[in-house]
Write an enzyme that holds these catalytic residues in place. Structure first.
Site, PDB file in Angstrom:
ATOM      1  N   TYR A 267       0.594  -1.255   0.122  1.00  0.00           N
ATOM      2  CA  TYR A 267       0.050  -0.091   0.117  1.00  0.00           C
ATOM      3  C   TYR A 267       0.788   1.224  -0.024  1.00  0.00           C
ATOM      4  CZ  TYR A 267      -3.342   3.522   1.492  1.00  0.00           C
ATOM      5  OH  TYR A 267      -3.938   4.846   1.491  1.00  0.00           O
TER       6      TYR A 267
ATOM      7  N   GLU B 272      -3.053   7.534  -4.309  1.00  0.00           N
ATOM      8  CA  GLU B 272      -3.057   6.302  -3.517  1.00  0.00           C
ATOM      9  C   GLU B 272      -2.974   5.145  -4.732  1.00  0.00           C
ATOM     10  OE1 GLU B 272      -5.884   4.713  -0.401  1.00  0.00           O
ATOM     11  OE2 GLU B 272      -6.780   4.063  -2.073  1.00  0.00           O
TER      12      GLU B 272
END
Ligand code: GDP
Ligand code: MN
Length: 385
Positions: free
Chosen positions: A108, A196
């Protein structure tokens, strides 16, 4: 302002971040053709302004173009509901078909604004993928955070620390440093509120690649990027919010029953607070702005009335720049035009307030005038019983 995954990937690839080969499609036939282009074995990805698609069936690996086409038909025909869309879900109007990539590890990585620190913050985890929310909730120590000093920017050694924390070594670690620095550059240059990449993957072949990308822009910076308005997918927005945008009204739908028409964002927020305190539930946030015209007030009023959840209306205007008689005319005009049967409370103050009140009380509408914010909030709550 949000954009789709495929648009975010286009931007990131302009910053030399590797993304899978892909094609965006508007019909099931286009999806079939794109799947053929990718060699049959590919990933079909519904494009919506929300995450959590994987778990909701919006992202699937398929092995044949016909399978891709069938899946596309199904996705185009229904609304996709994920934990981020709310129960009503979002329509799928675009599908991204990508070459299938074999994944070895999922990370992530994101950069977003930390409003408390007034800084961008970089967030990374070696446990990326669709369970990231659970990782953050159960094992927060597996989430690495770095606050970025805007004066020095993000330094290579800082990016390297993150890459090492992800467990990357050797040339992969150096590639990750480059990728993190590129991501930060994209974030700054595109005026992002969020960028992101989840998952950022290491492929079985040993390369770093952005498998998913989410980007949202700071609304106050849109004027600096002439291409942004053309990137909006209106099928993803609330129809009332689109209308509000046309008239330059700041409107956000909430889940209560009292429609609010207020001038100034600060006063609008105070109005919601006071309503809540009096046991009322606001149906929306609506700021008509400082120098709103009679037409603008009328449009705002109509937008509020189009929301079937609204059972009463609270108008709270401080007539500093706006004159109260003009506001009253706008309210009366709109209420008459749409035959508004709902109770209305108007709290106004400022120039021409007496004339404004006189116009309202003689209008024949189901309207009460209030002397102050607290009084007004109590009245509308009482009128709704
Ligand atoms: P999200 O659920 O909305 O965040 O959608 P993602 O684009 O992140 O996709 C969800 C998951 O699907 C990812 O975490 C991956 O595990 C998987 N996935 C996406 N693309 C591929 C691919 O090309 N190959 C494989 N094997 N898995 C993929
Ligand atoms: Mn994702």
């Amino acid at each position: 302002m949000n954009i789709h995954e495929y648009q975010a990937k286009e931007i990131l690839s302009g910053y030399d971040i590797a993304v899978p080969r892909g094609r965006v499609c508007l019909t099931a036939d286009q999806v079939e053709r794109a799947a053929k282009m990718m060699g049959g074995h590919c990933v079909v990805k519904a494009q919506i302004y929300a995450g959590g698609r994987g778990k909701a069936g919006g992202v699937k690996v398929v092995h044949h173009p016909e399978q891709a086409q069938e899946l596309a038909k199904e996705l185009f025909a229904r609304k996709l509901v994920t934990p981020q869309t709310g129960p009503e879900g979002l329509r799928v109007r675009r599908i991204l078909v990508e070459e299938a990539v074999e994944i070895a590890r999922e990370f992530y990585l994101s950069i977003t604004l930390d409003r408390g620190a007034s800084r961008y913050i970089l967030i990374a985890s070696a446990e990326g993928g669709v369970e990231i929310e659970e990782v953050a909730a159960k094992t927060p120590d597996k989430i690495h955070k770095l606050t970025i000093d805007p004066l020095t920017g993000l330094r290579s050694y800082q990016a390297r620390k993150i890459a090492l924390a992800l467990g990357l070594t050797g040339s992969l670690c150096e590639d990750c440093v480059e990728l993190i620095l590129s991501l930060y550059r994209a974030c700054l240059e595109k005026d992002c509120a969020l960028v992101e990449v989840n998952p950022l993957v290491v492929t079985k072949a040993g390369w770093l690649m952005a498998m998913d990308a989410k980007m949202s822009f700071d609304d106050n910076a849109i004027y600096r990027h002439r291409e942004y308005p053309d990137m909006v997918d209106y099928s993803q927005l609330d129809t009332l919010e689109i209308t509000a945008g046309k008239y330059d009204l700041a409107y956000i739908k909430l889940d209560g029953t009292i429609g609010c028409l207020v001038n100034g964002a600060g006063l609008a927020m105070a109005t919601l607070d006071v309503l809540n305190e009096c046991g009322g539930k606001p149906a929306n946030f609506l700021d008509v702005g400082g120098g709103a015209s009679r037409e603008k007030v009328a449009e705002a009023f109509k937008i509020i009335l189009q929301d079937p959840d609204v059972k009463g209306i609270f108008v709270n205007i401080f007539g500093g720049i706006m004159r109260c008689d003009v506001i009253a005319q706008g309210v009366i005009e709109a209420a008459n035009e749409v035959h508004c049967p709902l109770p209305i409370v108007v709290r106004m103050d400022g120039s021409q307030v007496e004339e404004g009140k006189r116009l309202l009380t003689t209008s024949g509408l189901n309207v009460q005038c209030a002397d102050n914010l607290g009084d007004g909030a109590q009245r509308i709550v009482k009128m709704l019983g």
